[in-house]
Structure formats: C-alpha cells, structure tokens
Design a protein around this motif. Structure first.
Motif, PDB file in Angstrom:
ATOM      1  N   LEU A 277      -3.337   8.562  -3.808  1.00  7.62           N
ATOM      2  CA  LEU A 277      -3.739   8.547  -2.409  1.00  7.62           C
ATOM      3  C   LEU A 277      -2.613   9.104  -1.553  1.00  7.62           C
ATOM      4  O   LEU A 277      -1.446   9.114  -1.978  1.00  7.62           O
ATOM      5  CB  LEU A 277      -4.068   7.120  -1.962  1.00  7.62           C
ATOM      6  N   ASP A 278      -2.954   9.552  -0.367  1.00  7.45           N
ATOM      7  CA  ASP A 278      -1.945  10.023   0.579  1.00  7.45           C
ATOM      8  C   ASP A 278      -0.998   8.876   0.912  1.00  7.45           C
ATOM      9  O   ASP A 278      -1.427   7.816   1.362  1.00  7.45           O
ATOM     10  CB  ASP A 278      -2.618  10.535   1.841  1.00  7.45           C
ATOM     11  N   THR A 279       0.293   9.074   0.682  1.00  8.44           N
ATOM     12  CA  THR A 279       1.272   7.995   0.816  1.00  8.44           C
ATOM     13  C   THR A 279       1.334   7.436   2.228  1.00  8.44           C
ATOM     14  O   THR A 279       1.306   6.220   2.431  1.00  8.44           O
ATOM     15  CB  THR A 279       2.673   8.487   0.404  1.00  8.44           C
ATOM     16  N   ASP A 280       1.425   8.320   3.220  1.00  7.68           N
ATOM     17  CA  ASP A 280       1.528   7.855   4.602  1.00  7.68           C
ATOM     18  C   ASP A 280       0.280   7.091   5.028  1.00  7.68           C
ATOM     19  O   ASP A 280       0.367   6.040   5.677  1.00  7.68           O
ATOM     20  CB  ASP A 280       1.753   9.044   5.539  1.00  7.68           C
ATOM     21  N   HIS A 330     -14.415   1.482  -4.254  1.00  8.04           N
ATOM     22  CA  HIS A 330     -14.201   2.509  -3.221  1.00  8.04           C
ATOM     23  C   HIS A 330     -13.029   3.414  -3.594  1.00  8.04           C
ATOM     24  O   HIS A 330     -13.093   4.638  -3.395  1.00  8.04           O
ATOM     25  CB  HIS A 330     -13.942   1.809  -1.881  1.00  8.04           C
ATOM     26  N   LEU A 331     -11.956   2.844  -4.142  1.00  7.78           N
ATOM     27  CA  LEU A 331     -10.817   3.661  -4.591  1.00  7.78           C
ATOM     28  C   LEU A 331     -11.247   4.613  -5.701  1.00  7.78           C
ATOM     29  O   LEU A 331     -10.834   5.783  -5.729  1.00  7.78           O
ATOM     30  CB  LEU A 331      -9.689   2.754  -5.099  1.00  7.78           C
ATOM     31  N   GLN A 332     -12.058   4.101  -6.593  1.00  6.96           N
ATOM     32  CA  GLN A 332     -12.535   4.933  -7.698  1.00  6.96           C
ATOM     33  C   GLN A 332     -13.389   6.096  -7.195  1.00  6.96           C
ATOM     34  O   GLN A 332     -13.402   7.177  -7.800  1.00  6.96           O
ATOM     35  CB  GLN A 332     -13.339   4.070  -8.667  1.00  6.96           C
ATOM     36  N   ALA A 333     -14.084   5.871  -6.082  1.00  6.19           N
ATOM     37  CA  ALA A 333     -14.937   6.912  -5.508  1.00  6.19           C
ATOM     38  C   ALA A 333     -14.168   7.915  -4.655  1.00  6.19           C
ATOM     39  O   ALA A 333     -14.751   8.879  -4.150  1.00  6.19           O
ATOM     40  CB  ALA A 333     -16.045   6.268  -4.674  1.00  6.19           C
TER      41      ALA A 333
END
Length: 434
Positions: A277-280, A330-333
């Motif tokens: 995921l985008d870190t910020d 949701h993370l998986q999607a």
C-alpha cells in the motif's frame, strides 16, 4: 459513593479528577512508548558498536521487552501498598519515579563515555520505568472509579483508556516531527535524548496541582478496625477469596491487550508483510484509525454500565469481528477505501473502553488495586511477549492471521458478554472482604 447517592451527578471536582488522570495517562503512555520508536538509535548510542544489524536490533528490542517484564513487579508490589496506605501515595510514587527515570535517561552518558556501565544503567532505568508503568495503568482506572458516582464509572474509565490512545497519537506525531528536523546522525549523536527530556518535563507537570487532588472516597471509607489485620495482607485475601475474579479479570485484560497491541501497535507492520500500500496514505489511515478508536472508547463508555455491560460487550464484539474480517477482505481487493475501513475498524476497536469499568468491580475495595494490577500486568506481559512473535510468524504463512486472531478475541468477548448478561447481579463497588 460512601457519602452520596449512586445516582448523583458528577461534580466539578469529579470532572477535574477525570481530566487530571486522563492527562497523566496520555503522558505515561507516551513515556513508555518512547523507546519503541527510537530503539535502534538508542541501542547504537548505549551499546557497543556491532556490525551485525540483527544483533543490534535484538539489543534494542530486548530493552523494550525488559521494561514490559518489569510491569508485574511494580504493579503487584506497589498495588499492595496502595491497598494498605492509599491510592494517592502510590499515584505520587508512579509519577515521580517515571519522571525521574526519564530525566536520568535523557542525561545518561553513552557507551563511548562510560563503557559497559552505560547499558547497565539504562537497563536499570528501563526496569524502574516499567515498574512504575505497571503500577500506573491499573491505578488510573481505580482512582477515577473510586471518585465518581457509580452511574459514571464506565464512562470515567473509558476517558482514561481513550487518553492512553491519545498518548499513542502524540508519540506518532512527535516522532514524525523529530525525524523531519534531524538526520539519523544527529539523532544518534544527541537527538535521542530530546524525547526523554520532553517526557520527563510533561511527567512533572501534574505535580503543580498535586495539592488539589484528594484521596479516593472509597479508600477513606474503609473501616480499618473492622477489617482487622488482614488489611495488610491484600495478596493473601486476593488468592484466598478471589480466584474466580482473577480468572475473569485476566480474560477481560486479554481482550484489552490483544485489541490494543494488534490494531494500534502491530497492524501496520503485519499488513506490510503481505500487502503493498502507499506508505503515506497508510500511515495517515493508521492515525485516523487511532482517532476513531478514541471516539469509540468514549462511545462505548457512555452507553455501557454495570446493568447492560453483557449486552453491549456481545454486540460490540460481533461488530469488531465483522469489521476486522471486512477490513482484510478489503485489503485483498486492493485497499481503495483504506481510510474509511481503518476509521470504522478503529471505532469498533473502541470496545476496549468499556472493559475497565467492569474490571474494577470484580474486586472488593480493600484489595481492588492489588487484584486489578495482578490481572492487568500478568496478562499484558504474556500477550506482550507471545503475540508479536507468534502473530508475526503466523502472518508470514497466512495473510489473514491478524483478522483471525482478533475474531478469536471477539468470540471470547461474546462469551464474556453472555456470562455477565446472565449474572444475577454484579457486586457493589464499595463491598469489602473481611
């Protein structure tokens, strides 16, 4: 209350006590988390130089674990003293010891200056700080609970629990600011001292209004002659008459420690193992989740009390399970709505805010601090050592491991909720065991 109806409204003095303890709680949690953020930097300054980064990492984390392991010693030892001499004296001890240990850390010489004596002194200070922290956490709940009318007991404890999360939020913000104004070399050279110095100053601030803080009415109302010599044997009474309360208290603490450590402290690192995921954006989402967890703590504290605790705990646990599983699906999607999902997860995790209100009612007034300190610290040490290693390894094998673990804790919450729902009556907070 010993001197007024349990249906009385909170007075201005009651509100000031809650605000006072909440401020200290936020500061104390910031104090204890300091080392977690700069473990590698402090380790490089305090320990001899080591070319193996793994060994250096283990040195740094070892110091954090030492502070954790010292919690039961301070909690149980001084908790016993608090049941004998009063809540206010041990509160003063916790504040002063924490502030002094942090001040000593801020001015501690490095390994290059004092050699092996430097890490030895730092370890000693971490142990002392850990003991004070182990005393303060249960004491904060007991202190506010014994000041406010019973109908406000749950919400008062939830404010204190929420203030611990404010400490987490403050520590995140502080170290983001510190990293932005100092380079790694500057932090290693002298910058690592600044967080300890700031924490020490903040810890001393409550002493400015110390004379305005009174002993808890419940402790003052204890009939010492009637209780007899057993007043000096809180541990004996605890293990003789309160075995069932100890078990229930440790299960309730398991719920608090698991939800807090996984969702607030560990989840970002656990997610990073399997999801990109985008870190910020993710860091902002994590902070947003903490903010909503603060609101959730207060919300659950407002709607729960000793009469409906079971029903609220069951409902809150079901919502937490559902949201935790939805969060990982949701993370998986792809995680496109990470801000919203993290905010909802944080709010659902706020169920921890209602638990201390019932935890302190498990034990009679004359051994309350000893009982809560024992349950809280022993369980926190076990979970604090086992969960990071066990869940970290499990997550490398199964990406949904954090969600499955929180679901398991949620089921425990449902069971405990049903247990309290079917209890004929929870004991009055002012009862004692003779």
């Amino acid at each position: 209350m010993p001197t007024r109806s349990k249906y009385a409204l909170m007075s201005a003095k009651d509100k000031n006590v809650v605000m006072f303890i909440s401020f200290i709680s936020a500061v104390v949690f910031f104090d204890f988390l300091i080392y977690l953020y700069i473990a590698d930097i402090v380790s490089a300054a305090i320990f001899p130089a080591n070319s193996d980064p793994t060994v250096a990492k283990l040195q740094g984390m070892g110091l954090f674990v030492i502070g954790y392991l010292a919690r039961p010693i301070g909690g149980i030892l001084f908790g016993r003293y608090g049941d004998i001499k009063g809540r206010k004296p041990v509160l003063l001890i916790a504040i002063v010891v924490t502030a002094c240990s942090l001040l000593a850390m801020a001015f501690l010489p490095t390994y290059a200056q004092w050699g092996a004596l430097a890490p030895a002194l730092f370890i000693l200070l971490r142990i002392i700080q850990g003991m004070a922290y182990g005393l303060y956490v249960p004491l904060s709940w007991v202190f506010v609970a014994e000041h406010v009318p019973r109908q406000y007991l749950s919400v008062a404890c939830s404010y204190v629990t929420a203030s611990f999360l404010v400490g987490v939020l403050f520590s995140n913000t502080f170290f983001m600011w510190l990293s932005s104004i100092m380079t790694t070399d500057q932090l290693t050279d002298y910058g690592w001292r600044l967080p300890f110095l700031v924490a020490a100053v903040l810890s001393f601030l409550p002493l400015l209004v110390w004379r305005l803080v009174g002993e808890t009415p419940f402790f003052l109302a204890l009939d010492k002659p009637k209780i007899g010599t057993d007043v000096r044997k809180p541990l004996t009474i605890l293990f003789k008459h309160c075995k069932h309360s100890i078990f229930v208290g440790m299960v309730l603490t398991l719920i608090i420690s698991s939800i807090t450590s996984v969702i607030i402290l560990m989840l970002p690192d656990l997610i990073a193992i399997n999801f990109a995921l985008d870190t910020d954006l993710f860091n902002f989402s994590h902070s947003l989740g903490i903010i909503f967890m603060i609101f959730g703590c207060i919300f659950y504290g407002l709607i729960s009390n000793h009469d409906n605790f079971g029903k609220i705990l069951v409902t809150g646990s079901i919502l937490l399970i559902a949201q935790m599983l939805a969060f990982f699906y949701h993370l998986q999607a792809g995680g496109d709505y990470i801000l919203i999902m993290y905010a909802i997860l944080g709010f659902c995790a706020g169920i921890v805010g209602m638990v201390p209100g019932i935890l302190i009612e498990l034990f009679p007034t004359n051994i309350r601090l000893t009982g809560v300190a024992f349950c809280n610290n022993v369980t926190q040490v076990i979970t604090g050592v086992l969960i990071p290693f066990g869940l970290g390894y499990a997550t490398t094998l199964i990406s949904f491991s954090p969600a499955l673990y929180i679901a398991f804790i949620g089921f425990i919450g449902i069971i405990m909720g049903l247990y309290f729902y079917n209890l004929p009556e929870i004991k009055k907070i002012d009862h004692v065991i003779l």
